[in-house]
Design an enzyme around this catalytic site. Structure first.
Site, PDB file in Angstrom:
ATOM      1  N   ASP A  40       0.829  -1.207   0.000  1.00  0.00           N
ATOM      2  CA  ASP A  40       0.000   0.000   0.000  1.00  0.00           C
ATOM      3  C   ASP A  40       0.864   1.259   0.000  1.00  0.00           C
ATOM      4  O   ASP A  40       1.972   1.264   0.534  1.00  0.00           O
ATOM      5  CB  ASP A  40      -0.929  -0.031   1.230  1.00  0.00           C
ATOM      6  N   GLY A  43      -0.131   5.503  -4.369  1.00  0.00           N
ATOM      7  CA  GLY A  43      -0.746   6.775  -4.752  1.00  0.00           C
ATOM      8  C   GLY A  43      -0.129   7.928  -3.983  1.00  0.00           C
ATOM      9  O   GLY A  43       0.235   8.961  -4.562  1.00  0.00           O
ATOM     10  N   ASN A  88     -11.033  -2.857  -5.194  1.00  0.00           N
ATOM     11  CA  ASN A  88     -10.337  -1.801  -5.943  1.00  0.00           C
ATOM     12  C   ASN A  88     -11.069  -1.416  -7.244  1.00  0.00           C
ATOM     13  O   ASN A  88     -10.738  -0.409  -7.871  1.00  0.00           O
ATOM     14  CB  ASN A  88      -8.878  -2.189  -6.232  1.00  0.00           C
ATOM     15  N   TRP A  89     -12.100  -2.207  -7.623  1.00  0.00           N
ATOM     16  CA  TRP A  89     -12.914  -1.807  -8.782  1.00  0.00           C
ATOM     17  C   TRP A  89     -13.647  -0.502  -8.517  1.00  0.00           C
ATOM     18  O   TRP A  89     -14.137   0.134  -9.443  1.00  0.00           O
ATOM     19  CB  TRP A  89     -13.939  -2.903  -9.110  1.00  0.00           C
ATOM     20  N   ARG A  91     -12.414   2.183  -7.678  1.00  0.00           N
ATOM     21  CA  ARG A  91     -11.567   3.335  -8.037  1.00  0.00           C
ATOM     22  C   ARG A  91     -11.997   3.908  -9.391  1.00  0.00           C
ATOM     23  O   ARG A  91     -12.680   3.231 -10.157  1.00  0.00           O
ATOM     24  CB  ARG A  91     -10.102   2.900  -8.073  1.00  0.00           C
TER      25      ARG A  91
HETATM   26  C1  IPE Z   1      -5.340  -2.720  -0.141  1.00  0.00           C
HETATM   27  O1  IPE Z   1      -5.075  -1.363  -0.276  1.00  0.00           O
HETATM   28  C2  IPE Z   1      -5.322  -3.386  -1.488  1.00  0.00           C
HETATM   29  C3  IPE Z   1      -4.027  -3.482  -2.147  1.00  0.00           C
HETATM   30  C4  IPE Z   1      -2.895  -3.072  -1.681  1.00  0.00           C
HETATM   31  C5  IPE Z   1      -4.060  -4.133  -3.424  1.00  0.00           C
HETATM   32  P1  IPE Z   1      -6.233  -0.292  -0.392  1.00  0.00           P
HETATM   33  O2  IPE Z   1      -5.572   1.036  -0.556  1.00  0.00           O
HETATM   34  O3  IPE Z   1      -7.197  -0.676  -1.460  1.00  0.00           O
HETATM   35  O4  IPE Z   1      -6.955  -0.422   1.009  1.00  0.00           O
HETATM   36  P2  IPE Z   1      -7.888   0.597   1.796  1.00  0.00           P
HETATM   37  O5  IPE Z   1      -8.938   1.091   0.820  1.00  0.00           O
HETATM   38  O6  IPE Z   1      -7.020   1.722   2.262  1.00  0.00           O
HETATM   39  O7  IPE Z   1      -8.440  -0.181   2.931  1.00  0.00           O
HETATM   40  C1  IPE Z   2      -1.750   0.234  -3.328  1.00  0.00           C
HETATM   41  O1  IPE Z   2      -1.476   1.579  -3.353  1.00  0.00           O
HETATM   42  C2  IPE Z   2      -1.861  -0.350  -4.713  1.00  0.00           C
HETATM   43  C3  IPE Z   2      -3.225  -0.745  -5.087  1.00  0.00           C
HETATM   44  C4  IPE Z   2      -4.261  -0.765  -4.311  1.00  0.00           C
HETATM   45  C5  IPE Z   2      -3.400  -1.159  -6.462  1.00  0.00           C
HETATM   46  P1  IPE Z   2      -2.647   2.625  -3.323  1.00  0.00           P
HETATM   47  O2  IPE Z   2      -3.067   2.941  -4.729  1.00  0.00           O
HETATM   48  O3  IPE Z   2      -3.760   2.190  -2.450  1.00  0.00           O
HETATM   49  O4  IPE Z   2      -1.920   3.873  -2.709  1.00  0.00           O
HETATM   50  P2  IPE Z   2      -2.508   4.887  -1.635  1.00  0.00           P
HETATM   51  O5  IPE Z   2      -2.951   4.088  -0.460  1.00  0.00           O
HETATM   52  O6  IPE Z   2      -3.642   5.614  -2.285  1.00  0.00           O
HETATM   53  O7  IPE Z   2      -1.351   5.788  -1.323  1.00  0.00           O
HETATM   54 MG    MG Z   3      -4.165   2.416  -0.483  1.00  0.00          MG
END
Ligand code: IPE
Ligand code: IPE
Ligand code: MG
Length: 266
Positions: A40, A43, A88-89, A91
């Site tokens: 995680d 982003g 994650n869908w 997003r």
């Molecule tokens: C968990 O991270 C999923 C992955 C790392 C693939 P998220 O960023 O989706 O989790 P939440 O939304 O903060 O719980």
């Molecule tokens: C984890 O990083 C990767 C995926 C969930 C694909 P994030 O995209 O959740 O990054 P943050 O948490 O927004 O920084």
């Molecule tokens: Mg995240």
């Protein structure tokens, strides 16, 4: 003092790779056999650099390739990483399609290297929702690396812990199992990570302290390690910190003394 013993007996199939040479003090193995990671923070890593989120995901792939080798060098046999969750869908569609394309790019960029490094690749999750092209790329990656034994990299994609429990239950129903035939061991053998022992160490980068529907069943007795480090920055120093923390833990599985095995029925 009784030396702590923190290696559970694998719930399923023993690995073909040998543990000989893995550092240990007495009966206490200091190296987890199976590490699970919620990768995680991609982003936020990009935002800190005034870059689009996709840039963070791209750097995240490079961090993963480095991490696989670093864990393998330290004697870890299985590494399971959360790459895309069932949730994650939700997003924005551009981010979702960017991630799908990135996986294809990552396979073509790194598959030969990973295969040469002795990595066996497995994809875990619901494949029904991804494109034929992506499914074929995964099947190719799995077939090409099938006989590798240095480390198994399981990539959880379109994976959810709840999905995993439900799909195993559906298999039970489809096979017409009687209620008394369904037990914990049967379910474990029909869940997505049936080829691996339960994770010993569960790491989450990015500072959040939650599971986010990752390995709900398999992480029942995993040791948890949370770090503020954002995934693209995750490297040797963080891996060593997590492995060191793990080596200090006493795993009791509900008992009052460190246990060598997971007792029946836990
Ligand atoms: C968990 O991270 C999923 C992955 C790392 C693939 P998220 O960023 O989706 O989790 P939440 O939304 O903060 O719980
Ligand atoms: C984890 O990083 C990767 C995926 C969930 C694909 P994030 O995209 O959740 O990054 P943050 O948490 O927004 O920084
Ligand atoms: Mg995240």
């Amino acid at each position: 003092m009784i030396a702590p013993v923190n290696r559970p007996v694998p719930a399923v199939e023993e690995t073909e790779t040998s543990r000989q040479g893995a550092p240990a003090i007495g009966d206490r193995p200091l190296v987890p056999r199976h590490v699970a990671v919620v990768m995680d923070g991609n982003g936020r890593w990009a935002r800190q650099r005034f870059m689009p989120r996709f840039f963070g995901h791209k750097q995240g792939v490079d961090a993963l390739v480095r991490a696989v080798n670093a864990f393998a060098d330290r004697g870890v046999e299985y590494l399971t990483v959360f790459a895309f969750s069932s949730e994650n869908w939700k997003r924005p569609s551009e981010e979702v399609s960017g991630l799908m394309s990135l996986v294809l790019v990552a396979v073509s960029k790194y598959l030969t290297k990973l295969a040469g490094d002795g990595v066996r690749i497995r994809i875990v999750g619901d494949r029904s929702a991804v494109s034929d092209k992506l499914r074929q790329a995964w099947e190719h990656a799995e077939a090409l690396t099938e006989n590798n034994t240095r480390i198994t990299l399981a990539v959880a994609f379109n994976y959810g812990g709840r999905w995993d429990v439900v799909q195993a239950c559906r298999t039970a129903m489809a096979q017409g199992l009687r209620p008394d035939e369904l037990d914990e061991s049967w379910l474990s053998r029909h869940m997505a990570l049936s080829f691996a022992p339960d994770p010993d160490l569960f790491i989450r980068t990015g500072g959040e302290m939650r599971i986010s529907n990752f390995l709900l069943w398999q992480a029942a007795y995993s040791e948890l390690f949370f770090t503020e480090c954002l995934w693209p920055d995750f490297g040797a120093a963080e891996i060593d910190a997590a492995m060191e923390a793990y080596a200090q833990r006493d795993r009791r599985y509900g008992s009052i003394r460190p246990q060598a095995v997971v007792p029946e029925g836990t």
